[in-house]
Design a protein around this motif. Structure first.
Motif, PDB file in Angstrom:
ATOM      1  N   THR A 169       2.290  40.335  29.710  1.00  0.00           N
ATOM      2  CA  THR A 169       3.671  40.294  29.226  1.00  0.00           C
ATOM      3  C   THR A 169       4.464  39.318  30.080  1.00  0.00           C
ATOM      4  O   THR A 169       4.391  39.353  31.310  1.00  0.00           O
ATOM      5  CB  THR A 169       4.320  41.689  29.289  1.00  0.00           C
ATOM      6  OG1 THR A 169       3.626  42.570  28.398  1.00  0.00           O
ATOM      7  CG2 THR A 169       5.784  41.629  28.871  1.00  0.00           C
ATOM      8  N   VAL A 170       5.217  38.441  29.423  1.00  0.00           N
ATOM      9  CA  VAL A 170       5.974  37.395  30.112  1.00  0.00           C
ATOM     10  C   VAL A 170       7.463  37.568  29.823  1.00  0.00           C
ATOM     11  O   VAL A 170       7.851  37.902  28.699  1.00  0.00           O
ATOM     12  CB  VAL A 170       5.522  35.994  29.648  1.00  0.00           C
ATOM     13  CG1 VAL A 170       6.375  34.912  30.293  1.00  0.00           C
ATOM     14  CG2 VAL A 170       4.066  35.769  29.987  1.00  0.00           C
ATOM     15  N   THR A 191      12.047  31.842  14.232  1.00  0.00           N
ATOM     16  CA  THR A 191      12.160  33.283  14.020  1.00  0.00           C
ATOM     17  C   THR A 191      11.261  33.995  15.020  1.00  0.00           C
ATOM     18  O   THR A 191      10.091  33.637  15.178  1.00  0.00           O
ATOM     19  CB  THR A 191      11.744  33.655  12.587  1.00  0.00           C
ATOM     20  OG1 THR A 191      12.567  32.934  11.666  1.00  0.00           O
ATOM     21  CG2 THR A 191      11.906  35.149  12.348  1.00  0.00           C
ATOM     22  N   LEU A 192      11.806  34.986  15.688  1.00  0.00           N
ATOM     23  CA  LEU A 192      11.035  35.680  16.713  1.00  0.00           C
ATOM     24  C   LEU A 192       9.879  36.452  16.090  1.00  0.00           C
ATOM     25  O   LEU A 192      10.092  37.299  15.214  1.00  0.00           O
ATOM     26  CB  LEU A 192      11.936  36.648  17.490  1.00  0.00           C
ATOM     27  CG  LEU A 192      13.072  36.032  18.317  1.00  0.00           C
ATOM     28  CD1 LEU A 192      13.846  37.138  19.027  1.00  0.00           C
ATOM     29  CD2 LEU A 192      12.550  35.021  19.316  1.00  0.00           C
ATOM     30  N   PRO A 193       8.641  36.182  16.521  1.00  0.00           N
ATOM     31  CA  PRO A 193       7.497  36.978  16.047  1.00  0.00           C
ATOM     32  C   PRO A 193       7.622  38.431  16.502  1.00  0.00           C
ATOM     33  O   PRO A 193       8.496  38.781  17.300  1.00  0.00           O
ATOM     34  CB  PRO A 193       6.295  36.283  16.700  1.00  0.00           C
ATOM     35  CG  PRO A 193       6.782  34.914  17.069  1.00  0.00           C
ATOM     36  CD  PRO A 193       8.226  35.074  17.388  1.00  0.00           C
ATOM     37  N   ALA A 194       6.719  39.256  16.010  1.00  0.00           N
ATOM     38  CA  ALA A 194       6.794  40.696  16.288  1.00  0.00           C
ATOM     39  C   ALA A 194       6.657  41.013  17.770  1.00  0.00           C
ATOM     40  O   ALA A 194       7.225  42.001  18.257  1.00  0.00           O
ATOM     41  CB  ALA A 194       5.720  41.430  15.489  1.00  0.00           C
ATOM     42  N   ASN A 195       5.897  40.189  18.501  1.00  0.00           N
ATOM     43  CA  ASN A 195       5.681  40.480  19.922  1.00  0.00           C
ATOM     44  C   ASN A 195       6.722  39.801  20.820  1.00  0.00           C
ATOM     45  O   ASN A 195       6.596  39.808  22.039  1.00  0.00           O
ATOM     46  CB  ASN A 195       4.275  40.055  20.354  1.00  0.00           C
ATOM     47  CG  ASN A 195       4.043  38.562  20.200  1.00  0.00           C
ATOM     48  OD1 ASN A 195       4.522  37.946  19.247  1.00  0.00           O
ATOM     49  ND2 ASN A 195       3.309  37.967  21.131  1.00  0.00           N
ATOM     50  N   THR A 202      11.315  38.140  26.081  1.00  0.00           N
ATOM     51  CA  THR A 202      10.108  38.852  26.499  1.00  0.00           C
ATOM     52  C   THR A 202       9.015  38.636  25.456  1.00  0.00           C
ATOM     53  O   THR A 202       9.253  38.823  24.258  1.00  0.00           O
ATOM     54  CB  THR A 202      10.388  40.359  26.654  1.00  0.00           C
ATOM     55  OG1 THR A 202      11.431  40.548  27.620  1.00  0.00           O
ATOM     56  CG2 THR A 202       9.141  41.097  27.123  1.00  0.00           C
ATOM     57  N   ILE A 203       7.835  38.225  25.921  1.00  0.00           N
ATOM     58  CA  ILE A 203       6.691  38.007  25.037  1.00  0.00           C
ATOM     59  C   ILE A 203       5.565  38.928  25.493  1.00  0.00           C
ATOM     60  O   ILE A 203       5.090  38.824  26.627  1.00  0.00           O
ATOM     61  CB  ILE A 203       6.213  36.542  25.069  1.00  0.00           C
ATOM     62  CG1 ILE A 203       7.385  35.586  24.822  1.00  0.00           C
ATOM     63  CG2 ILE A 203       5.119  36.313  24.037  1.00  0.00           C
ATOM     64  CD1 ILE A 203       7.023  34.118  24.985  1.00  0.00           C
ATOM     65  N   GLU A 204       5.155  39.822  24.622  1.00  0.00           N
ATOM     66  CA  GLU A 204       4.082  40.751  24.951  1.00  0.00           C
ATOM     67  C   GLU A 204       2.737  40.187  24.485  1.00  0.00           C
ATOM     68  O   GLU A 204       2.644  39.558  23.432  1.00  0.00           O
ATOM     69  CB  GLU A 204       4.339  42.112  24.299  1.00  0.00           C
ATOM     70  CG  GLU A 204       5.602  42.802  24.809  1.00  0.00           C
ATOM     71  CD  GLU A 204       5.840  44.136  24.133  1.00  0.00           C
ATOM     72  OE1 GLU A 204       5.149  44.418  23.128  1.00  0.00           O
ATOM     73  OE2 GLU A 204       6.707  44.890  24.607  1.00  0.00           O
ATOM     74  N   LYS A 205       1.703  40.427  25.297  1.00  0.00           N
ATOM     75  CA  LYS A 205       0.336  39.990  24.987  1.00  0.00           C
ATOM     76  C   LYS A 205       0.308  38.509  24.584  1.00  0.00           C
ATOM     77  O   LYS A 205      -0.072  38.142  23.475  1.00  0.00           O
ATOM     78  CB  LYS A 205      -0.262  40.857  23.874  1.00  0.00           C
ATOM     79  CG  LYS A 205      -0.403  42.324  24.264  1.00  0.00           C
ATOM     80  CD  LYS A 205      -1.006  43.150  23.141  1.00  0.00           C
ATOM     81  CE  LYS A 205      -1.146  44.608  23.556  1.00  0.00           C
ATOM     82  NZ  LYS A 205      -1.708  45.454  22.468  1.00  0.00           N
TER      83      LYS A 205
END
Length: 252
Positions: free
Chosen positions: A131-132, A156-160, A173-176
């Motif tokens: 996670t970043v 558009t912000l992706p789901a993660n 915040t970017i997960e995985k």
């Protein structure tokens, strides 16, 4: 007659307290409402006593801290000078009070205009699957609209992806994360007049580093120790005989 003199003596301080009033000036203009100033400009704040019957001493506060002024700059008229306004001066209140009656006071709040100022580490490295968080600190007056661009384009912000906005930070915040998330993320502060200030954050996603699990290492150490212990136990008789023989030879 004595009663009349006594009454006058008692009332005189009250007459003195209510006869004075204050006027406050900002850069030689009578201050009535919030006035906008520009960063790096000087500011001259002047306080004057009006309708007073005798000399009055003035005191100043910057926020909750008293301002140190000379005695010559405190009688009936007093001036506070700020040679160069900074970001830290924005929103600060200056209050002028009568020393003889501190309930008589006037205040002004500085409204310092400045272009957005952005901050934060501009290069972020991460491993795949982690996670970043990319944090863009900002200060602006007037308030700016804050948003992100990816590789200089709106997206558009992706789901993660998750975006959080506080009073002074825009956070992404970017997960995985994967290598596909490697990009330049631009923090944008857009002013009402259409001008914008930007700061580019470079995200580099690398291969995930594979390490031995701690549990496996601990288990291997325990097994190794047990094997050594069992080996020594199995050879205990041979070791004992060798030790006894050595002692016998020494005695000879």
């Amino acid at each position: 007659m004595k009663k009349l003199l006594l009454l006058v003596t008692v009332l005189l301080p009250f007459f003195h307290e209510i006869t004075g009033s204050l006027k406050i000036f900002l850069n030689n203009a009578l201050y009535e409402n919030k006035t906008s100033l520009t960063i790096s400009d000087p500011a001259i704040i002047r306080c004057e006593v009006a309708d007073n019957t005798e000399n009055e001493t003035l005191i100043w506060y910057r926020g909750t801290l008293e301002v140190n002024i000379s005695s010559e700059n405190s009688v009936n008229v007093s001036t506070v000078c700020i040679p160069e306004l900074t970001v830290e001066d924005n929103g600060v209140s200056f209050t002028c009070l009568l020393k003889s009656n501190t309930s008589i006071k006037r205040s002004l709040q500085l409204d310092v205009q400045f272009n957005p100022r952005l901050s934060g580490d501009t290069q972020i490295r991460a491993e795949e699957g982690k996670t970043v968080q990319i944090s863009c600190g900002f200060k602006a007056n007037p308030a700016a609209s804050m948003f992100w661009r990816q590789n200089n384009s709106l997206f558009t912000l992706p789901a993660n992806y998750k975006q959080d906005l506080t009073m002074d930070t825009l956070q992404l915040t970017i997960e995985k994360v994967t290598k596909k998330d490697t990009a330049n993320y631009t923090c944008v502060a857009l002013l009402p007049n259409g001008n914008e200030t930007t700061r580019v954050f470079e995200l580099i996603v690398g291969d995930r580093q594979v390490g031995l699990p701690i549990e496996a290492i601990a288990a291997a150490v325990v097994v190794g120790a047990l094997m050594i212990a069992f080996g020594m136990f199995a050879r205990r008789e041979k070791i004992f005989n060798m030790c006894m023989k050595g002692r016998h030879d020494t005695a000879m």
